[in-house]
Design an enzyme around this catalytic site. Structure first.
Site, PDB file in Angstrom:
ATOM      1  N   TYR A  33       0.777  -1.235   0.000  1.00 34.75           N
ATOM      2  CA  TYR A  33       0.000   0.000   0.000  1.00 34.75           C
ATOM      3  C   TYR A  33       0.805   1.279   0.000  1.00 34.75           C
ATOM      4  CZ  TYR A  33      -4.303   2.688   0.548  1.00 34.75           C
ATOM      5  OH  TYR A  33      -5.362   3.538   0.337  1.00 34.75           O
ATOM      6  N   VAL A  54     -13.266   1.399  -1.029  1.00 36.00           N
ATOM      7  CA  VAL A  54     -13.220   0.998   0.375  1.00 36.00           C
ATOM      8  C   VAL A  54     -11.956   0.189   0.622  1.00 36.00           C
ATOM      9  CG1 VAL A  54     -14.413  -0.350   2.158  1.00 36.00           C
ATOM     10  CG2 VAL A  54     -15.740   0.945   0.490  1.00 36.00           C
ATOM     11  N   ASP A  55     -11.049   0.731   1.422  1.00 39.45           N
ATOM     12  CA  ASP A  55      -9.792   0.037   1.718  1.00 39.45           C
ATOM     13  C   ASP A  55      -9.966  -0.850   2.936  1.00 39.45           C
ATOM     14  OD1 ASP A  55      -7.795   2.951   0.892  1.00 39.45           O
ATOM     15  OD2 ASP A  55      -8.517   1.298  -0.360  1.00 39.45           O
ATOM     16  N   ILE A  56      -9.555  -2.093   2.788  1.00 35.29           N
ATOM     17  CA  ILE A  56      -9.687  -3.042   3.889  1.00 35.29           C
ATOM     18  C   ILE A  56      -8.306  -3.419   4.409  1.00 35.29           C
ATOM     19  CG2 ILE A  56     -10.632  -5.281   4.578  1.00 35.29           C
ATOM     20  CD1 ILE A  56     -12.818  -3.466   3.565  1.00 35.29           C
TER      21      ILE A  56
END
Lengths: 248, 200
Positions: free
Chosen positions: A21, A127-129
């Site tokens: 990331y 939506v980042d998980i």
């Protein structure tokens, strides 16, 4: 028809690939990559400006116009969209959809104002998980993975669909850039029946990941590294494949 | 000469690009005078029906578009542009240009679990016209919409597609044409559509 979508990360008009990331590796010229994707007839293309987290950042409309002028496939753009004007300008340049992450979570009313003008079919929520805490439970993050959302995923997504989100993009931050395949635990965490199309991404390696995602009912798979590197640990090779989903 | 209407809704740059790509010429039109000077008028659109109609009214473009349609010259609506040509839309419960009989409805649970048709679909040719003759075999196009057109006259339906159930992908009533999909973003299949439009 299910969709397989290359994700192109850009920063300062160059193409990058993120890993874990936060690390960014230079992989080449975005215009060149876009031309290749165009030739290969990709279903769609998502362009994310990963340089957009800097405080003084402004959307590089000029460059986006250059990209859009070469594209004969649907385009989505994400990166620092903070107002209705930002969104409508991106659409008018030649993008079909805008992708919102931080803006959606930090600016009240933004999703509503954008979708009521350009239509919810053109509004994508990213939506980042990630995982947090001693038990490493899955959680939702935003703003470059720095802020945690204090709500259940289901509530969050339903709320945002209500506000006017027309597509949800689920991203596994942990598997980002690793080409280890989609994490079954991640797929489990985000599983559910959603009233809008959904895209999953993060670590996609091959067609088995496509099947896994579609078995869970998702409509599309986002692919970063697997379309940018020849194979895990190898050099850059812009490619595209759909496997069994060709023509489907 | 093809003119694409710039009224603030839609990706006119993509349309210009693809027309140039297939070797055609196109100008951007914004005023009634500019509209009357061109032959084929393209009405693009990505956005909310009611907002788009109010903008067309504010800019005084409604009558010029209707006049263009009445003159017999081609009027081609794309996505929202196609929907605006109908009489009424459930998006905003608003009247449209009323050039083609029918209405625009929202996809309901009767069609599919998803409220939005997003992705590539094949189309079925209902009628053969100068528009369909040029289509590549097994043409598929990119759709992204929440509302769909229902033509009052079955014979106006040119192409159909499926989203749960069958729906109108394109209509043609003489010089009035509409495409629900985005031909400007449908690769070679869309290029063929624009090639046909440049040859009208």
């Amino acid at each position: 028809m299910k969709r397989i979508i290359p994700i192109m990360q850009i920063k300062d008009r160059l193409m990058y690939k993120s890993k874990g990331y936060h690390d960014h590796v230079y992989v080449g010229d975005p215009l060149n990559a876009l031309r290749i994707f165009n030739e290969k007839g990709v279903d769609e293309l998502i362009v994310i400006d990963i340089g957009a987290s800097h405080a003084d950042y402004e959307i590089d409309y000029e460059f986006l116009e250059d990209l859009a002028s070469e594209a004969f496939m649907p385009l989505a753009y994400g990166g620092r969209i903070r107002s209705l004007e930002d969104a409508t300008r991106v659409i008018s340049i030649g993008f079909e959809k805008v992708v919102l992450n931080s803006g959606a979570f930090l600016k009240a009313g933004l999703i509503e104002s954008i979708s009521s003008y350009i239509g919810s079919q053109s509004v994508v929520l990213s939506v980042d998980i990630g995982r947090k805490g001693f038990f490493k439970r899955h959680e939702v993050f935003h703003s470059n993975g720095k802020r945690r959302v204090n709500d259940s995923l289901r509530n969050l997504v339903d709320q945002y669909i209500e506000k006017g989100v027309g597509e949800v993009f689920f991203y596994d931050m942990i598997r980002d850039g690793k080409m280890d395949g989609l994490d079954p635990a991640f797929l489990n965490f985000i599983s559910g029946e959603y009233s809008v199309p959904t895209i999953v991404a993060g670590g996609v390696r091959d067609v088995k990941d496509f099947s896994a995602a579609f078995d869970y009912g998702h409509d599309a798979v986002g692919v970063g590294s697997a379309f940018v590197y020849a194979a895990k640990g190898q050099g850059v090779l812009i490619d595209y494949f759909k496997g069994n989903y060709e023509g489907m | 000469m093809i003119g694409v209407l710039d009224y603030g809704f839609g990706n006119i740059k993509s349309i210009i690009n693809i027309i140039h790509h297939v070797g055609g010429e196109v100008v951007i039109v914004r005023s009634p005078e500019e509209i009357s000077a061109i032959d084929t008028l393209l009405l693009p659109g990505v956005g909310h029906f009611k907002k788009a109609m109010s903008v067309l009214e504010e800019k005084g473009l409604v009558e010029p578009i209707k006049n263009h349609a009445r003159s017999g010259k081609y009027l081609v609506g794309i996505c929202l542009g196609m929907q605006l040509m109908l009489e009424f839309s459930e998006e905003g419960n608003c009247e449209g240009l009323g050039l083609v009989k029918g209405r625009v409805c929202q996809f309901s649970q009767n069609h599919s679990l998803k409220s939005i048709n997003m992705g590539w679909s094949k189309v079925v040719v209902n009628r053969s016209t100068e528009i369909t003759k040029g289509l590549l075999p097994n043409s598929r196009f990119y759709f992204v919409h929440k509302y769909y057109v229902v033509c009052e006259n079955e014979e106006d339906v040119l192409l159909s597609s499926t989203f749960g159930k069958e729906f109108t992908a394109s209509f043609q009533r003489n010089n009035l044409i509409g495409f629900q999909f985005h031909p400007e973003k449908s690769h070679k299949y869309g290029m063929q559509v624009f090639k046909t439009l440049t040859e009208l």
